[in-house]
Design a protein around this motif. Structure first.
Motif, mmCIF file in Angstrom:
data_model
loop_
_atom_site.group_PDB
_atom_site.id
_atom_site.type_symbol
_atom_site.label_atom_id
_atom_site.label_comp_id
_atom_site.label_asym_id
_atom_site.label_seq_id
_atom_site.Cartn_x
_atom_site.Cartn_y
_atom_site.Cartn_z
ATOM 1 N N TRP A 66 -6.869 -7.604 -2.197
ATOM 2 C CA TRP A 66 -6.149 -6.334 -2.310
ATOM 3 C C TRP A 66 -6.092 -5.866 -3.757
ATOM 4 O O TRP A 66 -6.305 -4.690 -4.057
ATOM 5 C CB TRP A 66 -4.742 -6.490 -1.736
ATOM 6 C CG TRP A 66 -3.906 -5.255 -1.784
ATOM 7 C CD1 TRP A 66 -3.951 -4.185 -0.929
ATOM 8 C CD2 TRP A 66 -2.867 -4.955 -2.735
ATOM 9 N NE1 TRP A 66 -3.013 -3.234 -1.287
ATOM 10 C CE2 TRP A 66 -2.339 -3.687 -2.394
ATOM 11 C CE3 TRP A 66 -2.344 -5.632 -3.827
ATOM 12 C CZ2 TRP A 66 -1.307 -3.084 -3.117
ATOM 13 C CZ3 TRP A 66 -1.309 -5.040 -4.545
ATOM 14 C CH2 TRP A 66 -0.811 -3.779 -4.190
ATOM 15 N N ASP A 109 0.837 -1.203 0.000
ATOM 16 C CA ASP A 109 0.000 0.000 0.000
ATOM 17 C C ASP A 109 0.876 1.259 0.000
ATOM 18 O O ASP A 109 0.600 2.230 -0.722
ATOM 19 C CB ASP A 109 -0.911 0.014 1.232
ATOM 20 C CG ASP A 109 -2.303 -0.540 0.931
ATOM 21 O OD1 ASP A 109 -2.790 -0.327 -0.201
ATOM 22 O OD2 ASP A 109 -2.877 -1.168 1.817
ATOM 23 N N LYS A 125 -8.235 -6.559 -6.097
ATOM 24 C CA LYS A 125 -9.588 -6.147 -6.497
ATOM 25 C C LYS A 125 -9.957 -4.794 -5.897
ATOM 26 O O LYS A 125 -10.797 -4.074 -6.448
ATOM 27 C CB LYS A 125 -10.599 -7.214 -6.089
ATOM 28 C CG LYS A 125 -10.488 -8.505 -6.888
ATOM 29 C CD LYS A 125 -11.411 -9.592 -6.352
ATOM 30 C CE LYS A 125 -11.262 -10.885 -7.123
ATOM 31 N NZ LYS A 125 -12.112 -11.980 -6.605
ATOM 32 N N SER A 126 -9.324 -4.444 -4.775
ATOM 33 C CA SER A 126 -9.620 -3.154 -4.146
ATOM 34 C C SER A 126 -8.978 -1.994 -4.900
ATOM 35 O O SER A 126 -9.243 -0.834 -4.584
ATOM 36 C CB SER A 126 -9.134 -3.149 -2.685
ATOM 37 O OG SER A 126 -7.711 -3.061 -2.613
ATOM 38 N N ARG A 127 -8.145 -2.313 -5.892
ATOM 39 C CA ARG A 127 -7.475 -1.300 -6.706
ATOM 40 C C ARG A 127 -7.825 -1.546 -8.177
ATOM 41 O O ARG A 127 -6.989 -1.991 -8.973
ATOM 42 C CB ARG A 127 -5.952 -1.374 -6.494
ATOM 43 C CG ARG A 127 -5.511 -0.942 -5.104
ATOM 44 C CD ARG A 127 -4.047 -1.294 -4.852
ATOM 45 N NE ARG A 127 -3.540 -0.494 -3.747
ATOM 46 C CZ ARG A 127 -2.680 0.505 -3.857
ATOM 47 N NH1 ARG A 127 -2.210 0.842 -5.055
ATOM 48 N NH2 ARG A 127 -2.275 1.188 -2.811
#
Length: 371
Positions: A114, A89, A116-118
């Motif tokens: 993680w 991050d 998929k969160s970006r």
């Protein structure tokens, strides 16, 4: 651009060298690269500035034990993965380029959550084998299993890497991988052979675009390289038949080399690189068994000294050892399995049907011994 590679190793074995060489090329173009890796092994000095280790040796051992007992390769190492993702991050990459995820070092569900969160971040995933879309194994050609197309249920290869001696979890693993690995935005899959690309197109990863990107070699290392290898081992005037593997076993053709040695005359000597101590004691005297070497330059010398490189692999995605041998001026005899036919470029290299040692012997005798 900031680029984060993820692979089980950094700078050693084929995938480690491939990853580092990619980082070198991209760094030369002005990008900032880091390589997150999990497995132990001394990272070569020239590549240490890339390395970011995920976890430590004890984390790998715990993950390996979970796999041995409960068939959980890829689902251990939760705490090290969370720590690594906190670092990622802060690094804030523009591109994440994944290579091997098996190897007991990362929790794949946390990693892909993680990713998929970006959604705007670019993602690439180079597959070097079939582990990503099976419930357990890295290859299934030798046993002819097709369960991976519809859902793994009863694995015939629990005793193969990543080995499980306890409770099988193949059905659950398959479902967890499918849930984690699908639905990622901005992801492209790369394969080192058309053969593997075809399998991806039949798996649950078929939603992603697939690009075939053949592995390449460093021509400054893998080239005809004279040495005193023949004199060192008393092989002057012999026809040297060479085999190289990171880990030797039946599926890499170790047994075929033993059987082949019985068919060849005294003017032919088999040399195997990558043999462990236990195997050295079991091999017949016609075979010169040498340990694994991480020194690519030394390997190039051995390739060059050989008359023939024989690769009796029964399943392989894109065996770079064939490329290395040809680059060093040595003809190749290889079984026509997986992506191996795509590695042959010399007109005097030969494809042979798996297990046809009589034909292999004929092809070997067609060559001439070096002085």
């Amino acid at each position: 651009m900031k680029i984060l590679f993820i692979n089980e190793v950094c700078g050693i074995t084929s995938t480690g060298r491939i990853t580092c060489e990619l980082a070198d090329k991209l760094t030369a173009q002005g990008h900032e690269c880091k390589i997150a890796y999990g497995r132990k092994g001394q990272v070569p000095a020239r590549w240490q500035h890339y390395g970011v280790r995920i976890g430590n040796d004890w984390d790998v051992r715990r993950h390996a034990l979970q796999t041995r007992l409960f068939d959980q390769c890829g689902f251990g190492s939760a705490a090290p993965t969370r720590k690594f993702l906190a670092w990622a991050d802060a690094f804030d990459p523009d591109l994440v380029w994944i290579h091997n995820l098996h190897g007991y070092y990362i929790q794949v569900e946390l990693l892909f959550a993680w990713l998929k969160s970006r959604p705007q971040m670019q993602k690439k995933w180079t597959l070097h084998d079939c582990w990503a879309f099976t419930g357990h194994c890295t290859h299934f050609t030798a046993v002819g299993c097709r369960q991976w197309q519809t859902g793994c249920r009863q694995c015939p290869q629990l005793d193969q890497y990543p080995k499980c001696s306890g409770h099988s979890n193949v059905a659950r693993n398959y479902a967890r991988k499918k849930a984690a690995f699908t639905g990622v935005q901005n992801m492209t899959i790369l394969t080192p052979s058309r053969w593997l690309a075809g399998l991806v197109g039949q798996s649950f990863l078929r939603e992603y675009p697939v690009t075939v990107a053949y592995n390449t070699l460093d021509p400054t290392i893998f080239k005809p390289t004279p040495s005193d290898f023949r004199r060192q081992y008393g092989l002057q005037g012999k026809t040297i038949v060479l085999g190289v593997a990171n880990v030797w076993g039946e599926r890499k053709g170790l047994g075929d080399f033993v059987r082949l040695a019985q068919q060849l005359g005294e003017d032919v000597r088999i040399v195997l690189v990558g043999v462990n101590e236990k195997q050295q004691k079991q091999l017949p005297p016609q075979i010169l068994a040498l340990p694994k070497t991480a020194n690519a330059g030394e390997l190039a010398k051995i390739y060059t000294a050989a008359d023939v490189f024989f690769n009796p692999t029964y399943e392989d995605t894109y065996p770079t050892v064939n490329l290395e041998a040809e680059a060093c001026g040595t003809r190749v005899i290889t079984y026509a399995t997986g992506g191996a036919p795509e590695t042959i470029h010399r007109p005097d290299s030969v494809l042979v049907q798996p297990g046809d040692l009589a034909q292999v012997a004929v092809c070997i005798r067609g060559g001439q011994a070096a002085p």
